[in-house]
Design a protein around this motif. Structure first.
Motif, PDB file in Angstrom:
ATOM      1  N   THR A 209      18.715  15.092   5.553  1.00  0.00           N
ATOM      2  CA  THR A 209      17.945  13.982   6.108  1.00  0.00           C
ATOM      3  C   THR A 209      16.460  14.310   6.116  1.00  0.00           C
ATOM      4  N   GLU A 210      16.124  15.515   6.504  1.00  0.00           N
ATOM      5  CA  GLU A 210      14.722  15.940   6.518  1.00  0.00           C
ATOM      6  C   GLU A 210      14.138  15.895   5.112  1.00  0.00           C
ATOM      7  N   SER A 211      14.907  16.324   4.134  1.00  0.00           N
ATOM      8  CA  SER A 211      14.446  16.302   2.740  1.00  0.00           C
ATOM      9  C   SER A 211      14.205  14.871   2.271  1.00  0.00           C
ATOM     10  N   VAL A 212      15.122  13.978   2.595  1.00  0.00           N
ATOM     11  CA  VAL A 212      14.976  12.571   2.202  1.00  0.00           C
ATOM     12  C   VAL A 212      13.750  11.965   2.869  1.00  0.00           C
ATOM     13  N   LEU A 213      13.553  12.230   4.159  1.00  0.00           N
ATOM     14  CA  LEU A 213      12.392  11.699   4.869  1.00  0.00           C
ATOM     15  C   LEU A 213      11.089  12.236   4.290  1.00  0.00           C
ATOM     16  N   LYS A 214      11.069  13.509   3.925  1.00  0.00           N
ATOM     17  CA  LYS A 214       9.864  14.105   3.350  1.00  0.00           C
ATOM     18  C   LYS A 214       9.548  13.450   2.016  1.00  0.00           C
ATOM     19  N   THR A 215      10.562  13.263   1.184  1.00  0.00           N
ATOM     20  CA  THR A 215      10.359  12.620  -0.110  1.00  0.00           C
ATOM     21  C   THR A 215       9.880  11.187   0.074  1.00  0.00           C
ATOM     22  N   THR A 216      10.484  10.483   1.003  1.00  0.00           N
ATOM     23  CA  THR A 216      10.100   9.098   1.271  1.00  0.00           C
ATOM     24  C   THR A 216       8.658   9.017   1.754  1.00  0.00           C
ATOM     25  N   SER A 217       8.260   9.903   2.642  1.00  0.00           N
ATOM     26  CA  SER A 217       6.883   9.872   3.150  1.00  0.00           C
ATOM     27  C   SER A 217       5.887  10.203   2.044  1.00  0.00           C
ATOM     28  N   GLU A 218       6.244  11.122   1.150  1.00  0.00           N
ATOM     29  CA  GLU A 218       5.348  11.441   0.040  1.00  0.00           C
ATOM     30  C   GLU A 218       5.198  10.239  -0.892  1.00  0.00           C
ATOM     31  N   LYS A 219       6.304   9.566  -1.175  1.00  0.00           N
ATOM     32  CA  LYS A 219       6.237   8.391  -2.041  1.00  0.00           C
ATOM     33  C   LYS A 219       5.437   7.272  -1.375  1.00  0.00           C
ATOM     34  N   THR A 220       5.639   7.098  -0.080  1.00  0.00           N
ATOM     35  CA  THR A 220       4.896   6.064   0.653  1.00  0.00           C
ATOM     36  C   THR A 220       3.404   6.373   0.625  1.00  0.00           C
ATOM     37  N   ALA A 221       3.036   7.621   0.852  1.00  0.00           N
ATOM     38  CA  ALA A 221       1.619   8.014   0.815  1.00  0.00           C
ATOM     39  C   ALA A 221       1.040   7.768  -0.571  1.00  0.00           C
ATOM     40  N   SER A 222       1.824   8.057  -1.601  1.00  0.00           N
ATOM     41  CA  SER A 222       1.359   7.830  -2.970  1.00  0.00           C
ATOM     42  C   SER A 222       1.123   6.352  -3.226  1.00  0.00           C
ATOM     43  N   VAL A 223       2.060   5.511  -2.791  1.00  0.00           N
ATOM     44  CA  VAL A 223       1.931   4.065  -2.994  1.00  0.00           C
ATOM     45  C   VAL A 223       0.730   3.531  -2.222  1.00  0.00           C
ATOM     46  N   LEU A 224       0.592   3.953  -0.952  1.00  0.00           N
ATOM     47  CA  LEU A 224      -0.543   3.497  -0.157  1.00  0.00           C
ATOM     48  C   LEU A 224      -1.866   3.969  -0.753  1.00  0.00           C
ATOM     49  N   GLY A 225      -1.884   5.185  -1.287  1.00  0.00           N
ATOM     50  CA  GLY A 225      -3.096   5.690  -1.932  1.00  0.00           C
ATOM     51  C   GLY A 225      -3.468   4.856  -3.147  1.00  0.00           C
ATOM     52  N   SER A 226      -2.478   4.481  -3.941  1.00  0.00           N
ATOM     53  CA  SER A 226      -2.772   3.668  -5.125  1.00  0.00           C
ATOM     54  C   SER A 226      -3.221   2.267  -4.719  1.00  0.00           C
TER      55      SER A 226
END
Length: 189
Positions: free
Chosen positions: A103-120
């Motif tokens: 679960t922690e791994s999935v949340l970390k991946t999701t937060s990284e993807k969200t940060a990437s999308v928000l950055g773009s």
């Protein structure tokens, strides 16, 4: 007498116990009255012995519990410390579990993807604003706002250099120079 003994048999909790109780009741009913009384006396003695053992064990357990509490108090182990230690151990167990780690791994991946999308998205918005700022229509608006600001600034500085001391005086002078009279002025004339 047989009816009296069979009425003391309690209702069993499960079907398996029900079959066993029925078998025991049938065997007991098949015994003679003397054998039933003898069996009843044996069971009563065994029950008394078991209850005595239970009471002895309770007494020993209470004594051991008091002794353990005294030792904990001497060692400085409080109830709060025990609860805290139990909670910490529980959290450690949860964090080490495979479900938590996945679960922690999935949340970390999701937060990284969200940060990437928000950055773009942010960079896209920033580039659109810079494109708008450099466009001809925006320059035209800036020029108009700038010239309007300069006109107001010039009028205010001109009015200050004249005899006008307040904003209402400036309005009145502006009305009189433009040939417009307020209803109050036309009544006074």
């Amino acid at each position: 007498m047989e009816d009296h003994n069979t009425s003391k048999i309690s209702e069993p909790a499960s079907p398996v116990a029900s079959v066993a109780s029925a078998d025991i009741a049938a065997e007991f009913a098949a015994l003679t009255t003397e054998e039933q009384e003898k069996r009843h006396a044996e069971w009563s003695q065994e029950l008394a012995r078991v209850e005595e053992e239970i009471n002895t064990l309770r007494t020993v357990l209470a004594s051991k519990t008091r002794h353990a509490s005294d030792l904990k108090r001497k060692l400085g182990i409080t109830m709060w410390k025990e609860i805290t230690d139990d909670m910490n151990q529980g959290l450690k167990n949860v964090k080490e579990s495979s479900v938590f780690q996945r679960t922690e791994s999935v949340l970390k991946t999701t937060s990284e993807k969200t940060a990437s999308v928000l950055g773009s998205i942010t960079s896209g918005i920033t580039s659109k604003f810079s494109q708008m700022k450099n466009s001809e229509s925006m320059r035209s608006i800036e020029e108009k706002v700038g010239s309007a600001y300069e006109n107001v600034k010039t009028r205010v500085s001109t009015s200050r250099s004249g005899s006008i001391n307040s904003f209402p005086d400036a309005l009145n002078e502006n009305d009189s120079t433009s040939g417009l009279n307020s209803p109050a002025d036309s009544n006074n004339k």
